[in-house]
Design a protein around this motif. Structure first.
Motif, PDB file in Angstrom:
ATOM      1  N   THR A  72       3.791  23.246  -9.859  1.00  0.00           N
ATOM      2  CA  THR A  72       3.647  24.684 -10.023  1.00  0.00           C
ATOM      3  C   THR A  72       4.733  25.203 -10.960  1.00  0.00           C
ATOM      4  OG1 THR A  72       5.084  25.202  -8.140  1.00  0.00           O
ATOM      5  CG2 THR A  72       2.739  24.863  -7.673  1.00  0.00           C
ATOM      6  N   LYS A  73       4.658  26.467 -11.321  1.00  0.00           N
ATOM      7  CA  LYS A  73       5.678  27.030 -12.203  1.00  0.00           C
ATOM      8  C   LYS A  73       7.064  27.035 -11.570  1.00  0.00           C
ATOM      9  CE  LYS A  73       2.849  29.918 -15.221  1.00  0.00           C
ATOM     10  NZ  LYS A  73       2.598  31.306 -15.719  1.00  0.00           N
ATOM     11  N   PRO A  74       7.195  27.404 -10.267  1.00  0.00           N
ATOM     12  CA  PRO A  74       8.548  27.417  -9.691  1.00  0.00           C
ATOM     13  C   PRO A  74       9.091  26.057  -9.293  1.00  0.00           C
ATOM     14  CG  PRO A  74       6.966  28.235  -8.098  1.00  0.00           C
ATOM     15  CD  PRO A  74       6.227  28.062  -9.386  1.00  0.00           C
ATOM     16  N   ILE A  75       8.197  25.086  -8.939  1.00  0.00           N
ATOM     17  CA  ILE A  75       8.719  23.815  -8.424  1.00  0.00           C
ATOM     18  C   ILE A  75       7.698  22.690  -8.582  1.00  0.00           C
ATOM     19  CG2 ILE A  75       7.872  24.188  -6.068  1.00  0.00           C
ATOM     20  CD1 ILE A  75      10.561  22.977  -5.083  1.00  0.00           C
ATOM     21  N   ASP A  76       8.197  21.483  -8.808  1.00  0.00           N
ATOM     22  CA  ASP A  76       7.388  20.256  -8.797  1.00  0.00           C
ATOM     23  C   ASP A  76       7.874  19.386  -7.653  1.00  0.00           C
ATOM     24  OD1 ASP A  76       6.182  21.178 -11.070  1.00  0.00           O
ATOM     25  OD2 ASP A  76       7.215  19.813 -12.437  1.00  0.00           O
ATOM     26  N   ILE A  77       6.937  18.831  -6.876  1.00  0.00           N
ATOM     27  CA  ILE A  77       7.280  17.980  -5.737  1.00  0.00           C
ATOM     28  C   ILE A  77       6.418  16.725  -5.781  1.00  0.00           C
ATOM     29  CG2 ILE A  77       7.362  17.761  -3.224  1.00  0.00           C
ATOM     30  CD1 ILE A  77       7.693  20.787  -3.073  1.00  0.00           C
ATOM     31  N   ARG A  78       7.032  15.586  -5.525  1.00  0.00           N
ATOM     32  CA  ARG A  78       6.319  14.313  -5.437  1.00  0.00           C
ATOM     33  C   ARG A  78       6.828  13.575  -4.204  1.00  0.00           C
ATOM     34  NH1 ARG A  78       8.012  12.632  -9.633  1.00  0.00           N
ATOM     35  NH2 ARG A  78       9.533  11.046  -9.022  1.00  0.00           N
ATOM     36  N   THR A  79       5.919  13.080  -3.376  1.00  0.00           N
ATOM     37  CA  THR A  79       6.345  12.391  -2.159  1.00  0.00           C
ATOM     38  C   THR A  79       5.355  11.285  -1.808  1.00  0.00           C
ATOM     39  OG1 THR A  79       6.956  12.711   0.172  1.00  0.00           O
ATOM     40  CG2 THR A  79       5.148  14.049  -0.664  1.00  0.00           C
ATOM     41  N   GLU A  80       5.875  10.185  -1.253  1.00  0.00           N
ATOM     42  CA  GLU A  80       5.026   9.047  -0.888  1.00  0.00           C
ATOM     43  C   GLU A  80       5.637   8.260   0.263  1.00  0.00           C
ATOM     44  OE1 GLU A  80       2.552   6.728  -4.090  1.00  0.00           O
ATOM     45  OE2 GLU A  80       4.470   7.280  -5.007  1.00  0.00           O
ATOM     46  N   TYR A  81       4.737   7.635   1.028  1.00  0.00           N
ATOM     47  CA  TYR A  81       5.123   6.614   2.006  1.00  0.00           C
ATOM     48  C   TYR A  81       4.596   5.285   1.484  1.00  0.00           C
ATOM     49  CZ  TYR A  81       5.340   3.732   6.178  1.00  0.00           C
ATOM     50  OH  TYR A  81       5.594   2.713   7.055  1.00  0.00           O
ATOM     51  N   LEU A  82       5.471   4.237   1.444  1.00  0.00           N
ATOM     52  CA  LEU A  82       5.105   2.934   0.900  1.00  0.00           C
ATOM     53  C   LEU A  82       5.405   1.849   1.923  1.00  0.00           C
ATOM     54  CD1 LEU A  82       6.865   4.723  -1.409  1.00  0.00           C
ATOM     55  CD2 LEU A  82       6.043   2.902  -2.875  1.00  0.00           C
ATOM     56  N   ALA A  83       4.596   0.792   1.901  1.00  0.00           N
ATOM     57  CA  ALA A  83       4.817  -0.344   2.800  1.00  0.00           C
ATOM     58  C   ALA A  83       4.408  -1.628   2.102  1.00  0.00           C
ATOM     59  CB  ALA A  83       4.032  -0.165   4.096  1.00  0.00           C
ATOM     60  N   GLY A  84       5.059  -2.734   2.495  1.00  0.00           N
ATOM     61  CA  GLY A  84       4.744  -4.021   1.892  1.00  0.00           C
ATOM     62  C   GLY A  84       4.900  -5.160   2.876  1.00  0.00           C
ATOM     63  N   TYR A 123       9.952   8.543   0.121  1.00  0.00           N
ATOM     64  CA  TYR A 123      10.786   9.355  -0.759  1.00  0.00           C
ATOM     65  C   TYR A 123      10.141  10.728  -0.956  1.00  0.00           C
ATOM     66  CZ  TYR A 123       7.567   8.804  -4.713  1.00  0.00           C
ATOM     67  OH  TYR A 123       6.452   8.857  -5.523  1.00  0.00           O
ATOM     68  N   ALA A 124      10.981  11.696  -1.290  1.00  0.00           N
ATOM     69  CA  ALA A 124      10.525  13.031  -1.678  1.00  0.00           C
ATOM     70  C   ALA A 124      11.462  13.509  -2.774  1.00  0.00           C
ATOM     71  CB  ALA A 124      10.551  13.986  -0.495  1.00  0.00           C
ATOM     72  N   ALA A 125      10.901  13.880  -3.919  1.00  0.00           N
ATOM     73  CA  ALA A 125      11.680  14.338  -5.062  1.00  0.00           C
ATOM     74  C   ALA A 125      11.167  15.696  -5.511  1.00  0.00           C
ATOM     75  CB  ALA A 125      11.599  13.336  -6.211  1.00  0.00           C
ATOM     76  N   ALA A 126      12.101  16.607  -5.835  1.00  0.00           N
ATOM     77  CA  ALA A 126      11.714  17.957  -6.229  1.00  0.00           C
ATOM     78  C   ALA A 126      12.524  18.417  -7.431  1.00  0.00           C
ATOM     79  CB  ALA A 126      11.923  18.929  -5.068  1.00  0.00           C
ATOM     80  N   SER A 127      11.853  19.166  -8.317  1.00  0.00           N
ATOM     81  CA  SER A 127      12.507  19.821  -9.455  1.00  0.00           C
ATOM     82  C   SER A 127      12.196  21.308  -9.366  1.00  0.00           C
ATOM     83  CB  SER A 127      11.998  19.256 -10.782  1.00  0.00           C
ATOM     84  OG  SER A 127      12.312  17.902 -10.927  1.00  0.00           O
ATOM     85  N   ALA A 128      13.227  22.118  -9.124  1.00  0.00           N
ATOM     86  CA  ALA A 128      13.061  23.567  -9.040  1.00  0.00           C
ATOM     87  C   ALA A 128      13.408  24.183 -10.393  1.00  0.00           C
ATOM     88  CB  ALA A 128      13.954  24.139  -7.943  1.00  0.00           C
ATOM     89  N   HIS A 129      12.444  24.897 -10.974  1.00  0.00           N
ATOM     90  CA  HIS A 129      12.630  25.471 -12.306  1.00  0.00           C
ATOM     91  C   HIS A 129      13.264  26.865 -12.153  1.00  0.00           C
ATOM     92  CE1 HIS A 129      10.016  22.134 -13.029  1.00  0.00           C
ATOM     93  NE2 HIS A 129       8.957  22.738 -12.518  1.00  0.00           N
ATOM     94  N   VAL A 130      14.591  26.893 -12.032  1.00  0.00           N
ATOM     95  CA  VAL A 130      15.285  28.143 -11.720  1.00  0.00           C
ATOM     96  C   VAL A 130      15.455  29.035 -12.942  1.00  0.00           C
ATOM     97  CG1 VAL A 130      16.464  27.199  -9.711  1.00  0.00           C
ATOM     98  CG2 VAL A 130      17.509  26.951 -11.972  1.00  0.00           C
ATOM     99  N   LEU A 131      15.548  28.427 -14.126  1.00  0.00           N
ATOM    100  CA  LEU A 131      15.672  29.160 -15.378  1.00  0.00           C
ATOM    101  C   LEU A 131      14.775  28.492 -16.409  1.00  0.00           C
ATOM    102  CD1 LEU A 131      19.560  29.645 -15.567  1.00  0.00           C
ATOM    103  CD2 LEU A 131      17.872  31.431 -15.067  1.00  0.00           C
ATOM    104  N   PRO A 132      14.422  29.203 -17.479  1.00  0.00           N
ATOM    105  CA  PRO A 132      13.648  28.541 -18.529  1.00  0.00           C
ATOM    106  C   PRO A 132      14.367  27.296 -19.044  1.00  0.00           C
ATOM    107  CG  PRO A 132      13.665  30.906 -18.886  1.00  0.00           C
ATOM    108  CD  PRO A 132      14.636  30.637 -17.770  1.00  0.00           C
ATOM    109  N   TRP A 171       0.848  -1.180   0.000  1.00  0.00           N
ATOM    110  CA  TRP A 171       0.000   0.000   0.000  1.00  0.00           C
ATOM    111  C   TRP A 171       0.892   1.240   0.000  1.00  0.00           C
ATOM    112  CZ3 TRP A 171      -0.007   3.530   4.080  1.00  0.00           C
ATOM    113  CH2 TRP A 171       0.587   3.098   5.272  1.00  0.00           C
ATOM    114  N   ALA A 172       0.334   2.354  -0.421  1.00  0.00           N
ATOM    115  CA  ALA A 172       1.094   3.598  -0.492  1.00  0.00           C
ATOM    116  C   ALA A 172       0.137   4.781  -0.365  1.00  0.00           C
ATOM    117  CB  ALA A 172       1.861   3.687  -1.809  1.00  0.00           C
ATOM    118  N   ILE A 173       0.663   5.888   0.157  1.00  0.00           N
ATOM    119  CA  ILE A 173      -0.103   7.128   0.254  1.00  0.00           C
ATOM    120  C   ILE A 173       0.860   8.281  -0.020  1.00  0.00           C
ATOM    121  CG2 ILE A 173       0.253   7.283   2.762  1.00  0.00           C
ATOM    122  CD1 ILE A 173      -2.557   8.573   2.902  1.00  0.00           C
ATOM    123  N   GLY A 174       0.391   9.260  -0.804  1.00  0.00           N
ATOM    124  CA  GLY A 174       1.303  10.335  -1.153  1.00  0.00           C
ATOM    125  C   GLY A 174       0.616  11.528  -1.778  1.00  0.00           C
ATOM    126  N   ALA A 175       1.440  12.469  -2.254  1.00  0.00           N
ATOM    127  CA  ALA A 175       0.931  13.704  -2.844  1.00  0.00           C
ATOM    128  C   ALA A 175       1.879  14.175  -3.942  1.00  0.00           C
ATOM    129  CB  ALA A 175       0.785  14.789  -1.780  1.00  0.00           C
TER     130      ALA A 175
END
Length: 343
Positions: free
Chosen positions: A247-259, A270-279, A239-243
């Motif tokens: 957005t224009k400045p940043i993308d974030i993805r995070t989840e808690y997983l168990a098995g 895990y938590a992963a982020a992409s910051a869009h600092v320049l075009p 099972w897993a739960i996350g969000a």
């Protein structure tokens, strides 16, 4: 003479008319194919240095070469085919689906297991060169890190119903699947039930969870779970739960997983982020923790930092550094670079 000229003229006109008809027919076929068949593909290749590898600490590599075909049979009926040419060539996806309504669609065949937010994502758009988190790779059967299940690129064979509800406020997936992976028949009489429910309160945010309930049939032994032998049926639940935030400045993805495999429990985050600092230029950061066996504390934490440049639509250059804290064993460092091209 006049009769001969008249006859010749008639023959020429008939031949011209026939050729024009053939051209029109050929053009109709070509236009129909353009409208109903879409071809696409991508490739990812690069360089990896890993000081934990004694036999091959650094190497150029080709991670993926993918070819895809999507066919439109009718306005409601489609089919899809995906093939991998890299490493060991194989069929990744092959399915057909019927779109009854936006709320109800049915898919039959081989496709991504809709477990976690991350697993259904294409490697073309995941920010990490190693692609998915440790927990997703293990629990969804992406890379073979779970020997009991094997390497199946996060895919399986089955039947799925999916759709969007309440003007796309909620999206759902519910599937019955073999639970044995790609390109193989089920090895027991038990099917897996896979569910995924996401709520989209705003266009920029999604929250939800997913699960897999069923029994697996072990294809190999695992040091993490030594009580399960090859050919044994065992409980294989996840099972897993996350969000996810986009957005224009940043993308974030995070989840808690168990098995749970047999009597062995595992969990990760895990938590992963992409910051869009320049075009077209991003800074990438990731925290990735996974414990394969909570009883023996068999855990590892990866910290990733890097950049990526989208030099052309869907094409990018990436460079990343990964520090792996293995808790049980020596820590390691990985330096990677990759180019992605897509058409």
């Amino acid at each position: 003479m006049k009769r001969i000229l008249l006859l010749s003229t008639c023959i020429v006109l008939m031949m011209t008319s026939s050729l024009r008809a053939q051209d029109i027919h050929a053009n109709d076929i070509v236009n129909t194919l353009k409208e109903r068949i879409a071809l696409s593909g991508y490739a990812q290749a690069g360089y990896t240095y890993n000081d934990a590898s004694e036999s091959d600490p650094n190497s150029f590599d080709i991670k993926r070469v993918i070819f895809m075909v999507k066919g439109k049979i009718t306005d409601h009926w489609t089919c899809y085919f995906m093939y991998s040419f890299a490493n060991s060539p194989k069929v990744l996806e092959l399915y057909t689906e019927y779109h009854f309504l936006p709320e109800v669609n049915v898919r039959l065949g081989q496709f991504k297991t809709m477990y976690t937010i991350e697993n259904p994502l294409s490697p073309c758009f995941v920010e990490l060169i190693n692609c998915y988190s440790q927990a997703t790779s293990y629990l969804a059967g992406v890379d073979g890190s779970d020997p009991l299940y094997g390497s199946h690129s996060g895919r399986d064979i089955g039947l799925m119903v999916y759709g969007d509800l309440f003007k796309k406020l909620i999206s759902y997936n519910l599937a019955v699947m073999n639970g044995q992976g790609i390109n193989t028949k089920d090895k027991n009489n038990q099917k897996n039930i896979v569910g995924n429910l996401m709520v989209h309160p705003w266009k920029w945010m999604s929250v939800g969870g997913s699960f897999i309930l069923g029994e697996g049939c072990a294809i190999a032994t695992s040091s993490v779970n030594p009580d399960i032998a090859v050919g044994d049926n065992y409980t294989r639940n996840r099972w897993a739960i996350g969000a996810e935030i986009k957005t224009k400045p940043i993308d974030i993805r995070t989840e808690y997983l168990a098995g749970k495999d047999g009597n062995v429990k595992s969990n990760g985050y895990y938590a992963a982020a992409s910051a869009h600092v320049l075009p077209k230029f991003d800074i990438v950061l990731s925290y990735d923790y996974f414990n394969k066996n909570k009883a023996t504390d068999n855990k590892q934490t990866n910290y990733v930092a890097g950049v990526q440049w989208w030099f052309y639509p869907k094409c990018r250059l990436q460079a990343q550094y990964t520090y792996s804290n293995k808790h049980q064993g020596e820590d390691s460092n990985i330096i990677q670079a990759q180019v992605q091209v897509r058409f």
